[in-house]
Structures are given as structure tokens and as C-alpha cells.
Write a protein that holds these residues in place. Structure first.
Motif, PDB file in Angstrom:
ATOM      1  N   LEU A 147      -4.762  16.164  12.635  1.00  0.00           N
ATOM      2  CA  LEU A 147      -5.486  15.798  11.391  1.00  0.00           C
ATOM      3  C   LEU A 147      -4.831  16.033  10.076  1.00  0.00           C
ATOM      4  N   ALA A 148      -3.622  16.735  10.374  1.00  0.00           N
ATOM      5  CA  ALA A 148      -2.805  17.043   9.042  1.00  0.00           C
ATOM      6  C   ALA A 148      -2.688  16.133   8.097  1.00  0.00           C
ATOM      7  N   PRO A 149      -2.162  14.885   8.594  1.00  0.00           N
ATOM      8  CA  PRO A 149      -2.132  13.760   7.602  1.00  0.00           C
ATOM      9  C   PRO A 149      -3.021  13.394   6.717  1.00  0.00           C
ATOM     10  N   VAL A 150      -4.264  13.614   7.373  1.00  0.00           N
ATOM     11  CA  VAL A 150      -5.555  13.095   6.423  1.00  0.00           C
ATOM     12  C   VAL A 150      -6.116  14.450   5.837  1.00  0.00           C
ATOM     13  N   ARG A 151      -5.887  15.326   6.012  1.00  0.00           N
ATOM     14  CA  ARG A 151      -6.576  16.635   5.539  1.00  0.00           C
ATOM     15  C   ARG A 151      -6.640  16.753   3.937  1.00  0.00           C
ATOM     16  N   GLY A 152      -8.093  16.837   3.444  1.00  0.00           N
ATOM     17  CA  GLY A 152      -8.013  16.770   2.117  1.00  0.00           C
ATOM     18  C   GLY A 152      -8.834  15.519   1.444  1.00  0.00           C
ATOM     19  N   VAL A 204     -13.369   8.034   1.100  1.00  0.00           N
ATOM     20  CA  VAL A 204     -12.593   7.266   1.750  1.00  0.00           C
ATOM     21  C   VAL A 204     -13.149   6.400   2.704  1.00  0.00           C
ATOM     22  N   CYS A 205     -14.232   6.993   3.349  1.00  0.00           N
ATOM     23  CA  CYS A 205     -14.658   6.762   4.473  1.00  0.00           C
ATOM     24  C   CYS A 205     -16.464   7.318   4.649  1.00  0.00           C
ATOM     25  N   VAL A 206     -17.015   6.472   5.391  1.00  0.00           N
ATOM     26  CA  VAL A 206     -18.253   6.986   5.758  1.00  0.00           C
ATOM     27  C   VAL A 206     -18.550   6.687   7.214  1.00  0.00           C
ATOM     28  N   PHE A 207     -18.960   7.618   7.926  1.00  0.00           N
ATOM     29  CA  PHE A 207     -18.773   7.434   9.547  1.00  0.00           C
ATOM     30  C   PHE A 207     -20.288   7.212   9.949  1.00  0.00           C
ATOM     31  N   SER A 208     -20.472   6.238  10.705  1.00  0.00           N
ATOM     32  CA  SER A 208     -21.480   6.087  11.637  1.00  0.00           C
ATOM     33  C   SER A 208     -21.579   6.684  12.915  1.00  0.00           C
ATOM     34  N   ALA A 211     -11.157  13.450  16.455  1.00  0.00           N
ATOM     35  CA  ALA A 211      -9.922  13.579  15.475  1.00  0.00           C
ATOM     36  C   ALA A 211      -9.319  12.383  15.215  1.00  0.00           C
ATOM     37  N   ALA A 212      -9.065  11.369  16.255  1.00  0.00           N
ATOM     38  CA  ALA A 212      -8.804  10.174  16.393  1.00  0.00           C
ATOM     39  C   ALA A 212      -9.392   9.108  15.414  1.00  0.00           C
ATOM     40  N   GLY A 213     -10.872   9.266  15.584  1.00  0.00           N
ATOM     41  CA  GLY A 213     -11.783   8.648  14.589  1.00  0.00           C
ATOM     42  C   GLY A 213     -11.625   8.806  13.230  1.00  0.00           C
ATOM     43  N   MET A 214     -11.416  10.000  12.913  1.00  0.00           N
ATOM     44  CA  MET A 214     -11.137  10.539  11.345  1.00  0.00           C
ATOM     45  C   MET A 214      -9.896  10.037  10.940  1.00  0.00           C
ATOM     46  N   VAL A 215      -8.840  10.131  11.717  1.00  0.00           N
ATOM     47  CA  VAL A 215      -7.354   9.641  11.552  1.00  0.00           C
ATOM     48  C   VAL A 215      -7.455   8.130  11.079  1.00  0.00           C
ATOM     49  N   ASP A 216      -8.094   7.558  12.048  1.00  0.00           N
ATOM     50  CA  ASP A 216      -8.008   5.995  12.226  1.00  0.00           C
ATOM     51  C   ASP A 216      -8.642   5.402  10.715  1.00  0.00           C
ATOM     52  N   CYS A 217      -9.899   6.114  10.272  1.00  0.00           N
ATOM     53  CA  CYS A 217     -10.471   5.631   9.072  1.00  0.00           C
ATOM     54  C   CYS A 217      -9.960   6.216   7.962  1.00  0.00           C
ATOM     55  N   LEU A 218      -9.710   7.586   7.903  1.00  0.00           N
ATOM     56  CA  LEU A 218      -9.202   8.222   6.561  1.00  0.00           C
ATOM     57  C   LEU A 218      -7.659   7.776   6.173  1.00  0.00           C
ATOM     58  N   SER A 219      -7.093   7.218   7.156  1.00  0.00           N
ATOM     59  CA  SER A 219      -5.619   6.999   6.737  1.00  0.00           C
ATOM     60  C   SER A 219      -5.380   5.572   6.356  1.00  0.00           C
ATOM     61  N   ALA A 220      -6.587   4.707   6.508  1.00  0.00           N
ATOM     62  CA  ALA A 220      -6.469   3.276   6.230  1.00  0.00           C
ATOM     63  C   ALA A 220      -5.996   3.205   4.644  1.00  0.00           C
ATOM     64  N   ALA A 221      -6.321   4.044   3.860  1.00  0.00           N
ATOM     65  CA  ALA A 221      -6.227   3.756   2.435  1.00  0.00           C
ATOM     66  C   ALA A 221      -4.908   4.485   1.942  1.00  0.00           C
TER      67      ALA A 221
END
Length: 391
Positions: free
Chosen positions: A275-280, A331-335, A380-390
């Protein structure tokens, strides 16, 4: 079909053990993540039964006849408690008979965080200390926080209002895994027998207010399994309960629990790094089920679209969530897999936020000991996938 067969096999596991594990107690567990921890602790001895089919909402459920029979024949019932599954409380008393019970929400050493209300969550103050007033054992408070390592168990109470003691190895484990719950008051409420499912109301705004009030009455957030250190504490409590029910296999249960703790500590360290790359980065969740994950890994959500998965958000709540997206720069809204994504699409309409998917209960995972680490890694993977896109 395969998933249904797997679930049926898990349900019957504690009732039809092989010859080598004939002495194992019959164990019934409420939800998939807790069942996975129990399966890890019972490995090589027996298999626990699962009372709820995978993917079902724990907040409201009608047991199938086979599940009711599993509860009726159980010698040990392991469940989070009525804070999560209020429908199970009466069933445990009427069908469980003389079965021993382990309420995971009462396990000492496991963090309990307060319920949050409203579509917008309190701002996450990085570096802010927990309220430790009244605690007898906080050796970790003297540790350096440069690596943001915090114990999510601050402020724990048992149901009688006493402070739960934290073992030194719990603090050491927490300090290995990175971030945990800055800015949250981890004090647990003393009442856990509140109604978890809000009553329907015709006025959408009144519905939202009522849902908030109903959840606040609970005092603490019951989604405790999403902190791997809570799962470690649960494993140890399960080993104790199983050893009492089955002294002949006590050594195996305790060894398995120690192995589970080591596995979950390593899992937490791995996920913190993932998660470190998308923290914050700012995001919203569908309903407020992820606070323990957020706290453990320093990944605070800006808010939630719905108070609970048991109720649909009204127009006022959706409007409030849209405003949180705008003001937080989400950046993201999770369903979630079991819900239509149309509501999330409405919330992010007109913004730059993307839609993602998180699964807090393991709805699409096969039951068994491997389900718990798979659940945490998937989040964790779901968060990184969505939050890193932008980025």
C-alpha cells in the motif's frame, strides 16, 4: 456449483471428520473470515463448520436447515457477537444449548474502534497520538514513531469496562507492520447489544439520521477481522477455547495459533509495503466496514456512501457523499461485489474519481484457512489498482 459444493463441505467438516481427527470437537463459526482463522488453528486436528454461506451479509441472515443443525450439534460456537450478527444471538441461545461460546468481540488484546457516523469521516491527523489515559501497559508509547508504527489496540476495554491488557509481544508485532490508527480513539463502548439494522423510514433524510443513530448506539465497529493483528489475537483465543474443549489436542491448537500469529504479522508487513505507493490518496468506501484495515495500514477513508450494507442510503446521504468526493479530492469510490455499482456511479458523476471494488467479507473466496490472507491481500490489491490509476 463448485463454490456451493465447497461451502457444503466446509459446513459438514466438523460433523464428519476423518478417522485421524475423530476426537476433534464440533465447532460452528459465524462468518467466513473468522472461520478461516478457526480452520488455521484446527489444522491437522479437525475442521470447523461455517454457519453462513459465502457472500451473505452478516448483518441480516436466515440460516438454512443444514446450518441450523450444525449450530444445534456444535460443542463450541465461535462468533463475532451480536454487534455484527444480531440475528444469531437468539439462535445461539436456543439452538446452541450447552455449547461453549467464544465471542470474538470480547477477546482481550484485540482492538475495538468506535463507530463513525455521517458520510464524511473525521480528518486523519497524521502523527496524532491515541488517548491512552488510564492504561496500565503501554510500553510501545516510548517507542519512536518515525516509521509511523502504532498499535491499533489502544483504549481496549472488555465488556465489563475493564482495560484489556496488551502483551509485550502484541506491541512488538504491531510495531513490525507499519501504520495503525492515528487520530482514532480506540476506546470500546461497554454496550454491545444494540440493534444493528436500522428501521425503514419514508423520508430519506430521516432514514440517514436514524441509521447514524442506530450505529452509534453500538459503541464500537464490529468489523474487527480486517486488522490482521486482531486475527492473531483471535487465533490465540480460539486455541484456548479449543484446548479447553479438547485437552488431548491442546498442544496442536496452541502451535497452530502461534503459526497463525507469525503468518498474520508477516501478512501485515507485506500489505503495508504493497500500500505504500498509494498511501495518502483520498477515497470513499461503500459502507463503513474498513476502519480496522484503514487504521492498521494508515489508509484513512474520507467517508462512506452508506452507513450499513443492511440499508440503502437515502437521497440526503448520497448528496452528502457526492460533496465529500468533491471536497476531499477523492481519487476513487469503492463499491462491493454484492451490490449494484450504479449507486457509486451516481456518487462520482461529474468528478474525476474512479469506481473500484472492495470485498470486506470474502464473498468471492473459497472458505478455508487460506481465505483470510487472501481476503487481506485482495483488499490491498483493490486499493492499489484504483488509487494508483490517476498517479
Amino acid at each position: 456449483m463448485a463454490k456451493g459444493m465447497a461451502a457444503a463441505m466446509v459446513l459438514c467438516g466438523s460433523m464428519a471428520l476423518g478417522a485421524g481427527a475423530a476426537a476433534a470437537p464440533r465447532v460452528a463459526v459465524d462468518i467466513g473470515p473468522a472461520h478461516a482463522v478457526a480452520a488455521r488453528v484446527m489444522a491437522g486436528v479437525g475442521a470447523p463448520g461455517l454457519l453462513m454461506r459465502p457472500g451473505a451479509s452478516p448483518h441480516g441472515y436466515a440460516m438454512r436447515p443444514s446450518e441450523a443443525r450444525a449450530l444445534q450439534s456444535a460443542q463450541l460456537v465461535i462468533w463475532v457477537g451480536p454487534s455484527l450478527t444480531p440475528w444469531l444471538e437468539d439462535a445461539v441461545e436456543t439452538l446452541g444449548g450447552d455449547a461453549a461460546q467464544l465471542r470474538l468481540s470480547d477477546v482481550p488484546g484485540a482492538a475495538r474502534l468506535p463507530v463513525r457516523t455521517g458520510a464524511a469521516f473525521p480528518a486523519h491527523a497524521h502523527g496524532e497520538e491515541h488517548d491512552d489515559e488510564g492504561h496500565e501497559d503501554h510500553a510501545h508509547d516510548d517507542h519512536s514513531h518515525d516509521d509511523h508504527a502504532h498499535d491499533a489496540g489502544h483504549g481496549d476495554h472488555d465488556e465489563h469496562g475493564k482495560h484489556a491488557d496488551h502483551a509485550d509481544d502484541d506491541h512488538a508485532d504491531a510495531n513490525q507492520v507499519g501504520h495503525a490508527g492515528e487520530g482514532h480513539d480506540g476506546r470500546a463502548a461497554h454496550e454491545e447489544h444494540g440493534a444493528h439494522v436500522a428501521h425503514a423510514a419514508h423520508d430519506h433524510a430521516a432514514q440517514d439520521d436514524h441509521d447514524d443513530h442506530g450505529h452509534a448506539a453500538l459503541g464500537f465497529d464490529p468489523h474487527m477481522w480486517l486488522d490482521p493483528m486482531n486475527a492473531a489475537a483471535w487465533a490465540e483465543a480460539m486455541a484456548e477455547a479449543l484446548a479447553e474443549a479438547d485437552p488431548a489436542n491442546a498442544a496442536a491448537y496452541h502451535a497452530n495459533a502461534a503459526g497463525a500469529r507469525a503468518e498474520y504479522v508477516a501478512l501485515a508487513a507485506e500489505v503495508a509495503e504493497t500500500l505504500a505507493p498509494v498511501r495518502g490518496r483520498s477515497y470513499l468506501v461503500f459502507h463503513d466496514a474498513y476502519q480496522y484495515f484503514e487504521s492498521r495500514f494508515d489508509m484513512p477513508a474520507a467517508g462512506a456512501v452508506s452507513v450499513s450494507e443492511a440499508t440503502s442510503p437515502g437521497a440526503a446521504r448520497v448528496a452528502e457523499a457526492r460533496e465529500v468526493v468533491r471536497t476531499s479530492g477523492a481519487v476513487c469510490v469503492f463499491s462491493e461485489p454484492q451490490f449494484e455499482p450504479a449507486l457509486v456511479a451516481t456518487v462520482i458523476e461529474g468528478s474525476d474519481a474512479r469506481a473500484g471494488v472492495l470485498d470486506p467479507i470474502g464473498a468471492q473466496l473459497e472458505p478455508g484457512a487460506g481465505m483470510y490472507p487472501a481476503l487481506i491481500r485482495r483488499l490491498a490489491a483493490g486499493m492499489v489498482d484504483c488509487l494508483s490509476a490517476a498517479m
